[in-house]
Design a protein around this motif. Sequence first.
Motif, PDB file in Angstrom:
ATOM      1  N   UNK A 160       6.492  34.647 -55.527  1.00 18.58           N
ATOM      2  CA  UNK A 160       6.754  35.833 -54.769  1.00 18.58           C
ATOM      3  C   UNK A 160       6.990  37.161 -55.863  1.00 18.58           C
ATOM      4  N   UNK A 161       7.205  36.742 -57.067  1.00 21.66           N
ATOM      5  CA  UNK A 161       7.409  37.954 -58.091  1.00 21.66           C
ATOM      6  C   UNK A 161       5.803  38.568 -58.130  1.00 21.66           C
ATOM      7  N   UNK A 162       5.078  37.597 -58.208  1.00 20.61           N
ATOM      8  CA  UNK A 162       3.479  37.772 -58.321  1.00 20.61           C
ATOM      9  C   UNK A 162       2.821  38.725 -57.330  1.00 20.61           C
ATOM     10  N   UNK A 183      15.762  32.571 -53.008  1.00 23.42           N
ATOM     11  CA  UNK A 183      15.564  33.427 -53.963  1.00 23.42           C
ATOM     12  C   UNK A 183      13.863  34.275 -53.452  1.00 23.42           C
ATOM     13  N   UNK A 184      13.040  33.293 -53.183  1.00 20.92           N
ATOM     14  CA  UNK A 184      11.799  34.040 -52.939  1.00 20.92           C
ATOM     15  C   UNK A 184      12.048  34.805 -51.721  1.00 20.92           C
ATOM     16  N   UNK A 185      12.611  34.077 -50.544  1.00 17.76           N
ATOM     17  CA  UNK A 185      12.763  34.748 -49.298  1.00 17.76           C
ATOM     18  C   UNK A 185      13.218  35.932 -49.336  1.00 17.76           C
ATOM     19  N   UNK A 186      14.489  36.002 -50.166  1.00 15.80           N
ATOM     20  CA  UNK A 186      15.170  37.281 -50.316  1.00 15.80           C
ATOM     21  C   UNK A 186      14.180  38.385 -50.990  1.00 15.80           C
ATOM     22  N   UNK A 261       7.832  26.957 -51.945  1.00 17.06           N
ATOM     23  CA  UNK A 261       8.760  27.062 -53.203  1.00 17.06           C
ATOM     24  C   UNK A 261       9.587  25.560 -52.911  1.00 17.06           C
ATOM     25  N   UNK A 262       8.817  24.387 -53.200  1.00 14.36           N
ATOM     26  CA  UNK A 262       9.664  23.498 -52.935  1.00 14.36           C
ATOM     27  C   UNK A 262       9.762  22.223 -54.526  1.00 14.36           C
ATOM     28  N   UNK A 310       6.811  33.768 -65.786  1.00 17.33           N
ATOM     29  CA  UNK A 310       5.776  34.892 -65.849  1.00 17.33           C
ATOM     30  C   UNK A 310       4.768  34.877 -66.638  1.00 17.33           C
ATOM     31  N   UNK A 311       3.595  35.553 -66.695  1.00  9.88           N
ATOM     32  CA  UNK A 311       2.501  35.282 -67.322  1.00  9.88           C
ATOM     33  C   UNK A 311       2.847  36.144 -68.731  1.00  9.88           C
ATOM     34  N   UNK A 312       3.625  37.265 -68.456  1.00  9.95           N
ATOM     35  CA  UNK A 312       3.887  38.297 -69.907  1.00  9.95           C
ATOM     36  C   UNK A 312       5.055  37.145 -70.528  1.00  9.95           C
TER      37      UNK A 312
END
Length: 334
Positions: A160-162, A183-186, A261-262, A310-312
Amino acid sequence: MSEQHSTNESPADDAPSHREVVIIGSGPAGLTAAIYTARADLAPLVIEGEPSSTSDQPGGQLMLTTEVENFPGFSEGIMGPQLMTEMRAQAARFGAEIVTAKVSRVELAERPFCIWIGDPEAAKPTHTADAVIVSTGARSVMLGLEAEQRLIGHGLSTCATCDGFFFRDQEIAVVGGGDSALEEAGFLTKFASKVTLIHRRDELRASKIMQQRAFDNSRIEFAWNSVVDDVLGETKVEGLSLRDTRTNETRILPVTGVFIAIGHRPNTDLFTGVLDMDEAGYLVTGADRSTTNVDGVFACGDVQDHTYRQAVTAAASGCMAAIDAERWLESRTD
Ligand code: NAP
């Protein structure tokens, strides 16, 4: 791709090829470690993995991403595979050798460390190394639907962040009932007009506080006792076919995006019983360092990080591993 070296040749009859540093894995962590160790004149060998399915290929999870907008330095964004191609070329420019192969076995009890490509039962390893950097990453657990391979990066995402930003004012779904899913849904409700959380039971696994936050969020709806039978759309996500686990009735949920997100699994099977892992199988590294329980073996990226992913942050930890390895090699007295 001219830097890519063939790996089908079997050096089994020859002496193993020795390197000061061998890097296993070629996502942002491994390739950043390669850039740094190559620039430190350590002539690293990167064993980058090899494609075994659309969801498992050299370059790691960014190979499954379309546009990356949050990697610093690309003001207009960059496609995930292009970013990995650039990192790979950058590592090669400084002398990193990159082989397209999977490591089948490691022996880390003594130095030099032994690494096998191909037949794990072969008497001789294919490579030996003074230091090893493990950057084998992690993979998202998928539902196992054929459509996931087709639509990942095209409305189907595991981050989700991406990718949340791309779903502004759209109706989307998240699959899962744990802390990650909530967390992703929020997070996604910052962008999407509606997020349907699809869970296979009628009770969430997530912590109570995360549950309460989700229940209080008016943009989150719940599809209880529901499983995704199919993701619809040929070239982009157009909906989900949901099945009610109690009645077996199916229905179409019209969404333009779906986040799976499982859970995640670190790629650590090679190191079972050798490198310390937590209960979920992630490698344990020293505080603020990349060291493992084996002197001379370092770990970086998602294989040891289940928090940031994260990639970074992976790239940053690859830099740490390279510097830790370089200093360790310099200080070695044996
Ligand atoms: P998790 O806790 O293992 O939850 C996975 C969820 O996915 C479960 O609800 C599970 O359903 C569901 N699931 C699994 N396989 C499925 C399938 N094939 N089809 C449909 N649903 C499926 O994983 P997670 O949420 O990634 O969390 C991993 C760990 O990280 C946990 O310890 C979690 O607490 C932690 N974490 C913490 C935070 C936080 O505190 N902010 C955030 C993220 C993660 P069932 O419930 O029916 O098994």
